[in-house]
Design a protein around this motif. Structure first.
Motif, mmCIF file in Angstrom:
data_model
loop_
_atom_site.group_PDB
_atom_site.id
_atom_site.type_symbol
_atom_site.label_atom_id
_atom_site.label_comp_id
_atom_site.label_asym_id
_atom_site.label_seq_id
_atom_site.Cartn_x
_atom_site.Cartn_y
_atom_site.Cartn_z
ATOM 1 N N ASP A 251 40.829 12.342 8.657
ATOM 2 C CA ASP A 251 41.658 13.403 8.204
ATOM 3 C C ASP A 251 42.188 14.060 9.425
ATOM 4 O OD1 ASP A 251 40.940 13.300 5.392
ATOM 5 O OD2 ASP A 251 39.031 14.098 5.661
ATOM 6 N N GLY A 252 43.599 14.417 9.514
ATOM 7 C CA GLY A 252 43.936 15.186 10.617
ATOM 8 C C GLY A 252 44.345 14.197 11.733
ATOM 9 N N ILE B 109 53.381 8.490 20.391
ATOM 10 C CA ILE B 109 52.691 7.660 19.295
ATOM 11 C C ILE B 109 53.765 7.245 18.163
ATOM 12 C CG2 ILE B 109 50.962 7.671 17.167
ATOM 13 C CD1 ILE B 109 49.762 10.394 18.688
ATOM 14 N N GLY C 111 47.058 12.692 11.968
ATOM 15 C CA GLY C 111 48.497 12.325 12.389
ATOM 16 C C GLY C 111 49.237 11.405 11.241
ATOM 17 N N LYS C 112 48.649 10.934 10.361
ATOM 18 C CA LYS C 112 49.331 10.085 9.507
ATOM 19 C C LYS C 112 50.641 10.573 8.998
ATOM 20 C CE LYS C 112 45.914 9.770 6.999
ATOM 21 N NZ LYS C 112 44.843 10.639 7.609
ATOM 22 N N SER C 113 50.513 11.518 8.503
ATOM 23 C CA SER C 113 51.765 12.411 7.646
ATOM 24 C C SER C 113 52.931 12.571 8.719
ATOM 25 C CB SER C 113 51.502 13.530 6.891
ATOM 26 O OG SER C 113 50.006 13.356 6.281
ATOM 27 N N THR C 114 52.619 13.147 9.882
ATOM 28 C CA THR C 114 53.601 13.307 10.616
ATOM 29 C C THR C 114 54.035 11.958 11.225
ATOM 30 O OG1 THR C 114 52.161 15.088 11.654
ATOM 31 C CG2 THR C 114 53.601 14.219 12.981
ATOM 32 N N ARG D 239 44.944 23.502 8.214
ATOM 33 C CA ARG D 239 46.295 23.521 7.366
ATOM 34 C C ARG D 239 45.763 24.313 5.954
ATOM 35 N NH1 ARG D 239 46.641 17.370 7.267
ATOM 36 N NH2 ARG D 239 44.510 17.546 6.176
ATOM 37 N N ASP E 133 51.132 6.544 3.027
ATOM 38 C CA ASP E 133 50.206 7.288 3.718
ATOM 39 C C ASP E 133 48.789 7.153 3.304
ATOM 40 O OD1 ASP E 133 48.672 9.394 4.911
ATOM 41 O OD2 ASP E 133 50.258 10.841 4.799
ATOM 42 N N ILE F 64 52.817 13.292 20.120
ATOM 43 C CA ILE F 64 53.517 13.059 19.024
ATOM 44 C C ILE F 64 54.588 12.004 19.187
ATOM 45 C CG2 ILE F 64 55.341 13.696 16.814
ATOM 46 C CD1 ILE F 64 53.472 16.151 16.688
HETATM 47 P P1 ADP Z 1 47.033 13.520 8.525
HETATM 48 O O1 ADP Z 1 48.094 13.157 7.844
HETATM 49 O O2 ADP Z 1 46.459 12.388 9.103
HETATM 50 O O3 ADP Z 1 46.032 14.413 7.862
HETATM 51 P P2 ADP Z 1 48.822 15.239 9.956
HETATM 52 O O4 ADP Z 1 49.887 14.451 10.245
HETATM 53 O O5 ADP Z 1 48.978 16.192 8.627
HETATM 54 O O6 ADP Z 1 47.559 14.451 9.794
HETATM 55 O O7 ADP Z 1 48.404 16.025 11.241
HETATM 56 C C1 ADP Z 1 47.578 17.085 10.960
HETATM 57 C C2 ADP Z 1 47.957 18.427 12.000
HETATM 58 O O8 ADP Z 1 47.917 18.002 13.321
HETATM 59 C C3 ADP Z 1 49.348 18.769 11.453
HETATM 60 O O9 ADP Z 1 49.414 20.228 11.683
HETATM 61 C C4 ADP Z 1 50.322 18.172 12.632
HETATM 62 O O10 ADP Z 1 51.463 18.999 13.048
HETATM 63 C C5 ADP Z 1 49.165 17.989 13.786
HETATM 64 N N1 ADP Z 1 49.651 16.989 14.734
HETATM 65 C C6 ADP Z 1 49.887 15.754 14.295
HETATM 66 N N2 ADP Z 1 49.969 14.868 15.241
HETATM 67 C C7 ADP Z 1 49.706 15.461 16.513
HETATM 68 C C8 ADP Z 1 49.610 15.244 17.781
HETATM 69 N N3 ADP Z 1 49.887 13.946 18.311
HETATM 70 N N4 ADP Z 1 49.425 16.253 18.837
HETATM 71 C C9 ADP Z 1 48.967 17.379 18.259
HETATM 72 N N5 ADP Z 1 49.055 17.819 16.989
HETATM 73 C C10 ADP Z 1 49.485 16.857 15.959
#
Ligand code: ADP
Ligand code: TYD
Length: 208
Positions: free
Chosen positions: A15-16, A196, A18-21, A151, A98, A193
Protein backbone atom coordinates in the motif's frame (compact mmCIF):
# COMPACT_ATOMS: atom_id res chain seq x y z
CA UNK A 1 -0.53 -1.06 -33.41
CA UNK A 2 0.97 -4.51 -33.00
CA UNK A 3 -1.11 -7.02 -31.07
CA UNK A 4 1.82 -9.18 -30.05
CA UNK A 5 4.00 -8.64 -27.00
CA UNK A 6 3.05 -7.64 -23.50
CA UNK A 7 -0.35 -6.00 -23.58
CA UNK A 8 -1.73 -6.98 -20.18
CA UNK A 9 0.38 -5.13 -17.63
CA UNK A 10 -0.20 -5.33 -13.88
CA UNK A 11 1.21 -3.11 -11.14
CA UNK A 12 1.82 -4.60 -7.73
CA UNK A 13 3.36 -3.61 -4.42
CA UNK A 14 2.54 -2.71 -0.83
CA UNK A 15 0.00 0.00 0.00
CA UNK A 16 1.23 3.47 -0.86
CA UNK A 17 4.08 2.27 -3.08
CA UNK A 18 3.00 4.59 -5.91
CA UNK A 19 1.10 2.16 -8.15
CA UNK A 20 -1.82 4.48 -8.93
CA UNK A 21 0.48 7.44 -9.58
CA UNK A 22 2.65 5.39 -11.95
CA UNK A 23 -0.34 3.72 -13.61
CA UNK A 24 -1.65 7.13 -14.70
CA UNK A 25 1.78 8.31 -15.85
CA UNK A 26 2.32 5.11 -17.84
CA UNK A 27 -1.08 5.42 -19.51
CA UNK A 28 -0.33 8.99 -20.58
CA UNK A 29 3.13 8.12 -21.87
CA UNK A 30 1.89 5.15 -23.88
CA UNK A 31 -0.99 7.18 -25.31
CA UNK A 32 1.47 9.86 -26.36
CA UNK A 33 3.23 7.12 -28.35
CA UNK A 34 -0.02 6.29 -30.15
CA UNK A 35 -1.24 3.29 -28.14
CA UNK A 36 -4.81 2.72 -27.12
CA UNK A 37 -4.70 2.15 -23.35
CA UNK A 38 -7.21 1.06 -20.74
CA UNK A 39 -6.36 1.83 -17.12
CA UNK A 40 -8.22 -0.24 -14.57
CA UNK A 41 -7.83 -1.47 -11.00
CA UNK A 42 -8.58 -4.25 -8.54
CA UNK A 43 -10.56 -4.90 -6.56
CA UNK A 44 -13.03 -3.29 -8.96
CA UNK A 45 -12.80 -2.28 -12.59
CA UNK A 46 -16.35 -3.28 -13.55
CA UNK A 47 -19.65 -2.21 -11.95
CA UNK A 48 -20.17 -5.54 -10.17
CA UNK A 49 -16.57 -5.77 -9.01
CA UNK A 50 -16.71 -2.20 -7.67
CA UNK A 51 -19.64 -3.29 -5.47
CA UNK A 52 -17.57 -6.18 -4.15
CA UNK A 53 -14.72 -3.69 -3.57
CA UNK A 54 -16.65 -1.84 -0.89
CA UNK A 55 -17.57 -5.13 0.77
CA UNK A 56 -13.94 -6.20 1.07
CA UNK A 57 -12.22 -2.89 1.78
CA UNK A 58 -14.55 -1.20 4.25
CA UNK A 59 -15.47 -2.07 7.80
CA UNK A 60 -14.04 -4.12 10.63
CA UNK A 61 -10.67 -5.77 9.88
CA UNK A 62 -12.19 -9.06 11.17
CA UNK A 63 -15.23 -8.76 8.90
CA UNK A 64 -14.21 -11.65 6.60
CA UNK A 65 -12.03 -14.70 7.05
CA UNK A 66 -9.09 -15.07 4.66
CA UNK A 67 -10.93 -17.89 2.87
CA UNK A 68 -14.04 -15.77 2.30
CA UNK A 69 -11.85 -12.94 1.08
CA UNK A 70 -10.24 -15.22 -1.49
CA UNK A 71 -13.71 -16.02 -2.84
CA UNK A 72 -14.76 -12.36 -2.88
CA UNK A 73 -11.59 -11.10 -4.59
CA UNK A 74 -11.78 -13.93 -7.11
CA UNK A 75 -15.46 -13.26 -7.82
CA UNK A 76 -14.64 -9.58 -8.38
CA UNK A 77 -11.71 -10.57 -10.64
CA UNK A 78 -13.85 -12.91 -12.75
CA UNK A 79 -16.38 -10.14 -13.41
CA UNK A 80 -13.59 -7.65 -14.12
CA UNK A 81 -11.88 -10.07 -16.52
CA UNK A 82 -15.09 -10.93 -18.41
CA UNK A 83 -16.48 -7.44 -18.72
CA UNK A 84 -13.49 -5.12 -18.81
CA UNK A 85 -10.09 -6.75 -19.34
CA UNK A 86 -10.85 -9.36 -22.02
CA UNK A 87 -12.97 -7.04 -24.20
CA UNK A 88 -10.23 -4.39 -24.08
CA UNK A 89 -7.47 -6.87 -24.99
CA UNK A 90 -9.62 -8.24 -27.82
CA UNK A 91 -10.09 -4.68 -29.08
CA UNK A 92 -6.29 -4.40 -29.31
CA UNK A 93 -5.79 -2.15 -26.29
CA UNK A 94 -2.98 -2.22 -23.80
CA UNK A 95 -4.50 -2.92 -20.37
CA UNK A 96 -2.81 -1.48 -17.29
CA UNK A 97 -4.25 -2.98 -14.12
CA UNK A 98 -3.51 -1.53 -10.67
CA UNK A 99 -3.25 -4.81 -8.65
CA UNK A 100 -4.30 -8.27 -9.84
CA UNK A 101 -3.92 -11.87 -8.66
CA UNK A 102 -0.44 -11.39 -7.15
CA UNK A 103 -2.13 -9.18 -4.53
CA UNK A 104 -4.41 -12.09 -3.62
CA UNK A 105 -1.42 -14.46 -3.57
CA UNK A 106 0.34 -12.17 -1.13
CA UNK A 107 -2.41 -10.54 0.99
CA UNK A 108 -4.84 -13.46 1.31
CA UNK A 109 -2.24 -16.15 0.61
CA UNK A 110 0.18 -15.12 3.35
CA UNK A 111 -1.38 -12.75 5.88
CA UNK A 112 -3.31 -15.32 7.94
CA UNK A 113 -1.49 -18.60 7.49
CA UNK A 114 -0.34 -20.20 4.28
CA UNK A 115 -3.31 -20.19 1.87
CA UNK A 116 -1.30 -19.83 -1.34
CA UNK A 117 -2.47 -23.17 -2.69
CA UNK A 118 -6.12 -22.23 -2.33
CA UNK A 119 -5.49 -18.92 -4.11
CA UNK A 120 -3.66 -20.65 -6.95
CA UNK A 121 -6.24 -23.44 -7.31
CA UNK A 122 -9.15 -21.03 -7.43
CA UNK A 123 -7.25 -18.82 -9.87
CA UNK A 124 -6.62 -21.79 -12.16
CA UNK A 125 -10.26 -22.81 -11.94
CA UNK A 126 -11.99 -19.45 -12.34
CA UNK A 127 -9.53 -16.95 -13.87
CA UNK A 128 -6.73 -18.72 -15.72
CA UNK A 129 -5.12 -15.55 -17.02
CA UNK A 130 -1.79 -14.17 -15.81
CA UNK A 131 -0.46 -10.76 -16.74
CA UNK A 132 2.08 -10.54 -19.58
CA UNK A 133 4.23 -8.16 -17.53
CA UNK A 134 4.06 -7.32 -13.82
CA UNK A 135 5.82 -4.24 -12.48
CA UNK A 136 6.55 -4.72 -8.79
CA UNK A 137 6.94 -1.42 -6.94
CA UNK A 138 9.36 -2.32 -4.20
CA UNK A 139 9.94 0.01 -1.27
CA UNK A 140 10.22 0.19 2.49
CA UNK A 141 6.63 -0.41 3.68
CA UNK A 142 7.03 2.21 6.44
CA UNK A 143 7.32 4.87 3.76
CA UNK A 144 4.43 3.40 1.78
CA UNK A 145 2.21 3.19 4.83
CA UNK A 146 2.91 6.80 5.78
CA UNK A 147 1.99 7.90 2.26
CA UNK A 148 -1.13 5.72 2.16
CA UNK A 149 -2.33 6.85 5.58
CA UNK A 150 -2.08 10.48 4.51
CA UNK A 151 -4.87 9.78 2.00
CA UNK A 152 -7.54 9.16 4.69
CA UNK A 153 -10.12 7.00 2.96
CA UNK A 154 -12.65 4.55 4.36
CA UNK A 155 -10.81 1.72 2.62
CA UNK A 156 -8.46 0.90 5.45
CA UNK A 157 -9.11 -2.74 6.31
CA UNK A 158 -5.73 -3.81 4.96
CA UNK A 159 -3.73 -0.70 5.73
CA UNK A 160 -4.70 -1.27 9.38
CA UNK A 161 -2.73 -4.54 9.33
CA UNK A 162 0.30 -2.63 10.54
CA UNK A 163 3.93 -2.40 9.63
CA UNK A 164 5.04 -5.92 10.49
CA UNK A 165 2.43 -7.40 8.18
CA UNK A 166 3.37 -4.96 5.41
CA UNK A 167 6.98 -6.14 5.76
CA UNK A 168 5.78 -9.70 5.25
CA UNK A 169 3.78 -8.58 2.21
CA UNK A 170 6.86 -6.95 0.71
CA UNK A 171 8.81 -10.16 1.19
CA UNK A 172 5.95 -12.14 -0.36
CA UNK A 173 5.96 -9.95 -3.46
CA UNK A 174 9.73 -10.23 -3.84
CA UNK A 175 9.50 -14.02 -3.56
CA UNK A 176 6.87 -14.08 -6.31
CA UNK A 177 9.14 -11.95 -8.50
CA UNK A 178 11.94 -14.45 -7.96
CA UNK A 179 9.65 -17.39 -8.73
CA UNK A 180 8.38 -15.84 -12.00
CA UNK A 181 11.30 -13.83 -13.39
CA UNK A 182 10.01 -13.86 -16.97
CA UNK A 183 6.83 -12.04 -15.99
CA UNK A 184 8.09 -9.73 -13.22
CA UNK A 185 10.21 -6.60 -13.26
CA UNK A 186 11.13 -5.17 -9.86
CA UNK A 187 11.13 -1.36 -9.77
CA UNK A 188 12.79 0.64 -6.99
CA UNK A 189 9.80 2.72 -5.86
CA UNK A 190 11.70 4.80 -3.29
CA UNK A 191 12.80 7.35 -5.90
CA UNK A 192 11.35 10.50 -7.47
CA UNK A 193 8.06 10.09 -9.35
CA UNK A 194 9.57 11.08 -12.74
CA UNK A 195 12.53 8.73 -12.39
CA UNK A 196 10.24 5.78 -11.61
CA UNK A 197 7.99 6.69 -14.54
CA UNK A 198 10.96 6.58 -16.93
CA UNK A 199 11.99 3.16 -15.64
CA UNK A 200 8.43 1.83 -16.08
CA UNK A 201 8.10 3.20 -19.59
CA UNK A 202 11.35 1.66 -20.75
CA UNK A 203 10.47 -1.71 -19.20
CA UNK A 204 7.12 -1.67 -21.00
CA UNK A 205 8.58 -0.46 -24.31
CA UNK A 206 11.07 -3.32 -24.27
CA UNK A 207 8.24 -5.86 -24.02
CA UNK A 208 5.59 -4.39 -26.33
P1 ADP B 1 -0.60 3.18 -4.28
O1 ADP B 1 -1.55 3.24 -5.44
O2 ADP B 1 0.49 2.18 -4.48
O3 ADP B 1 -1.28 3.01 -2.98
P2 ADP B 1 -0.27 6.05 -4.75
O4 ADP B 1 0.15 6.20 -6.15
O5 ADP B 1 -1.69 6.31 -4.40
O6 ADP B 1 0.15 4.58 -4.21
O7 ADP B 1 0.69 6.95 -3.85
C1 ADP B 1 0.46 7.13 -2.47
C2 ADP B 1 0.80 8.59 -2.09
O8 ADP B 1 2.19 8.83 -2.27
C3 ADP B 1 0.09 9.61 -2.97
O9 ADP B 1 -0.29 10.71 -2.17
C4 ADP B 1 1.13 10.00 -4.00
O10 ADP B 1 0.95 11.32 -4.46
C5 ADP B 1 2.43 9.85 -3.23
N1 ADP B 1 3.55 9.38 -4.09
C6 ADP B 1 3.50 8.48 -5.10
N2 ADP B 1 4.72 8.25 -5.63
C7 ADP B 1 5.59 9.02 -4.94
C8 ADP B 1 7.01 9.20 -5.01
N3 ADP B 1 7.77 8.56 -5.88
N4 ADP B 1 7.57 10.06 -4.13
C9 ADP B 1 6.79 10.71 -3.22
N5 ADP B 1 5.45 10.59 -3.10
C10 ADP B 1 4.84 9.74 -3.94
P1 TYD C 1 -5.67 -0.50 -3.38
O1 TYD C 1 -6.85 0.37 -3.56
O2 TYD C 1 -4.83 -0.78 -4.55
O3 TYD C 1 -4.83 0.07 -2.17
P2 TYD C 1 -3.52 0.95 -2.17
O4 TYD C 1 -3.76 2.08 -3.12
O5 TYD C 1 -3.45 1.37 -0.74
O6 TYD C 1 -2.39 0.09 -2.58
O7 TYD C 1 -6.12 -1.89 -2.78
C1 TYD C 1 -6.84 -1.91 -1.61
C2 TYD C 1 -6.41 -3.01 -0.68
O8 TYD C 1 -6.88 -4.27 -1.16
C3 TYD C 1 -4.93 -3.16 -0.49
O9 TYD C 1 -4.66 -2.99 0.88
C4 TYD C 1 -4.62 -4.57 -0.88
C5 TYD C 1 -5.95 -5.25 -0.85
N1 TYD C 1 -6.10 -6.38 -1.81
C6 TYD C 1 -6.11 -7.68 -1.31
O10 TYD C 1 -5.99 -7.90 -0.11
N2 TYD C 1 -6.26 -8.72 -2.19
C7 TYD C 1 -6.42 -8.52 -3.53
O11 TYD C 1 -6.57 -9.49 -4.29
C8 TYD C 1 -6.42 -7.16 -4.03
C9 TYD C 1 -6.58 -6.91 -5.49
C10 TYD C 1 -6.25 -6.13 -3.12
Amino acid sequence: MSRSGARFITLEGVDGSGKSTQAKALKQALEAEGHDVLLTREPGGSPGAEEIRSLVLEGDPQRWSAETEILLFTAARRDHLERTIQPALEAGKIVICDRYVDSTRVYQGLSRGDLREIVDSLHALMIGREADLTLLFDMDPAMGLARAKARKTREERFEDMGLEMQQAMRKGFLELAEAFPARFAVVDAGREIEEIAETCLSLVRARL
